[in-house]
Design a protein around this motif. Structure first.
Motif, PDB file in Angstrom:
ATOM      1  N   GLY A 156      19.583  61.082  -5.826  1.00 60.45           N
ATOM      2  CA  GLY A 156      18.626  60.170  -6.441  1.00 60.45           C
ATOM      3  C   GLY A 156      18.475  58.849  -5.733  1.00 60.45           C
TER       4      GLY A 156
ATOM      5  N   GLU B  89      18.940  53.845  -7.437  1.00 63.44           N
ATOM      6  CA  GLU B  89      19.083  55.276  -7.722  1.00 63.44           C
ATOM      7  C   GLU B  89      18.234  55.625  -8.931  1.00 63.44           C
ATOM      8  N   ARG B  90      17.585  56.791  -8.862  1.00 61.29           N
ATOM      9  CA  ARG B  90      16.785  57.277  -9.980  1.00 61.29           C
ATOM     10  C   ARG B  90      17.494  58.469 -10.609  1.00 61.29           C
ATOM     11  N   HIS B  91      17.765  58.354 -11.898  1.00 65.38           N
ATOM     12  CA  HIS B  91      18.460  59.410 -12.628  1.00 65.38           C
ATOM     13  C   HIS B  91      17.525  60.076 -13.642  1.00 65.38           C
ATOM     14  N   THR B  92      18.055  60.964 -14.427  1.00 66.58           N
ATOM     15  CA  THR B  92      17.268  61.716 -15.409  1.00 66.58           C
ATOM     16  C   THR B  92      16.457  60.786 -16.307  1.00 66.58           C
TER      17      THR B  92
END
Length: 359
Positions: A48, A67-70
């Motif tokens: 991510g 960071e890209r998460h759910t």
């Protein structure tokens, strides 16, 4: 402002050079956690990982590693491991933060070690505190004299214990930059044992963290320092270096030698060696440990908070995260509460070990 979001591995040489130039032009951006090397390394192990490249009419204006998460939950690059976060851009850059989140496809961006002087995020600070540093800009001799004046009894005791260690365990030696991987793995084993002993989550139980640490050490961004007595490793520290700034990261020592305060001995040796290697500042991370108060001779402000766009995901994140963040902040801000929480965690760890032994 034009915003292009890429994976760290998509950054070209020109972008990396611009990133380094922005760090060099603004002292507060010099921290290794804000370096392109750290973001590139995290990008190897975190799917991510992303970088928003900010552009204006003059060219590249800045970078926003994250960071890209759910569900579009955003965190700083290397979240959970970093003591310095934020934009890599000139001070006072005009930026619509919610537009930045929209371009990054984030519903929320939470931070806990954001550079507090980044004005674009100031409206979203939940609270601010300071992070301690060892300022070595005037050399180690000046730093050591200041340390003696600030905590004369403590420094005298540490020096006495170092001499005692040498008499009882053999000649004390120190290597500032150890390249052997065996000593790195020893440090991680010591640190894992410390996490378990004190009831903390063992970071080195995460394979990606182990791989990240190994990579940073192999590429030279991670500096492994080792204190020995009679040729035997006693304590070690892995820090990150970017130019003239080092960030403290993972210190640990052999518990068999705890009566000699090997951690404190190692920190003073590190300051001396770092100054000799051209380092002018060691950032020690957010407070909570008494030894940092003894060693610090400077500090810089950091902030904790979150930016959110109107969305169901942002609302769910707030309900889940806000109470935990407030409790953690209260503990970190009050030494008495921190000491009490530390005792509770250690008691829990002892009970867990005894339960495991009985089973």
């Amino acid at each position: 402002m034009k915003i292009e979001v890429v994976h760290p591995k998509e950054l070209g040489e020109a972008e990396v050079r611009r990133w380094r130039a922005l760090q060099a032009s603004t002292p507060t951006l010099a921290n290794p956690f804000l370096s392109p090397e750290f973001t590139l390394a995290v990008g190897r192990f975190r799917p991510g990982a992303r970088v928003a490249v900010l552009g204006d009419e003059s060219g590249i204006a800045g970078f926003f590693p994250h960071e890209r998460h759910t569900l579009g939950i955003g965190r700083p690059i290397g979240a959970g491991l970093t003591d310095c976060q934020g934009l890599v851009a000139p001070p006072g850059i005009e930026l619509d933060v919610r537009a930045l989140l929209r371009a990054c496809r984030l519903s929320v961006w939470e931070f806990d070690h954001l550079l507090a002087d980044q004005t674009a995020f100031a409206p979203y600070h939940a609270e601010t505190r300071v992070e301690p540093v060892m300022d070595l800009s005037e050399g180690f001799t000046a730093y050591a004299e200041g340390a003696r004046q600030r905590a004369p009894k403590t420094i005298k005791t540490v020096r006495y214990k170092e001499r005692k260690l040498g008499r009882e365990a053999g000649e004390v030696t120190y290597i500032f930059s150890e390249r052997g991987t065996g000593e790195l793995h020893r440090l991680m084993a010591w640190k894992s044992a410390q996490y378990r002993r004190t009831g903390r989550t063992d970071r080195f139980a995460e394979s990606w963290i182990v791989a990240l640490v190994e990579h940073l050490h192999a590429t030279g961004t991670g500096v492994l320092s080792v204190l020995r007595a009679g040729g035997r490793p006693i304590s070690a520290h892995l820090g990150l270096r970017s130019g003239t700034v080092m960030a403290g990261w993972f210190p640990a020592y052999d518990m068999e030698f705890s009566r000699y305060s090997p951690g404190m001995v190692g920190h003073l040796r590190m300051a001396e060696a770092a100054a000799g290697a051209g380092i002018t500042q060691i950032a020690m991370g957010r407070g909570g440990r008494e030894y940092k108060d003894w060693l610090k001779n400077g500090e810089f402000p950091i902030a904790e908070g979150r930016v959110a766009r109107a969305s169901a995901a942002a609302g769910l994140h707030w309900v889940k995260d806000a109470p935990v963040r407030r409790a953690r902040s209260a503990v970190l801000a009050h030494p008495a509460l921190y000491a009490r929480a530390d005792r509770v965690l250690k008691t829990y760890a002892r009970l867990r070990r005894h339960t495991g032994d009985a089973a």
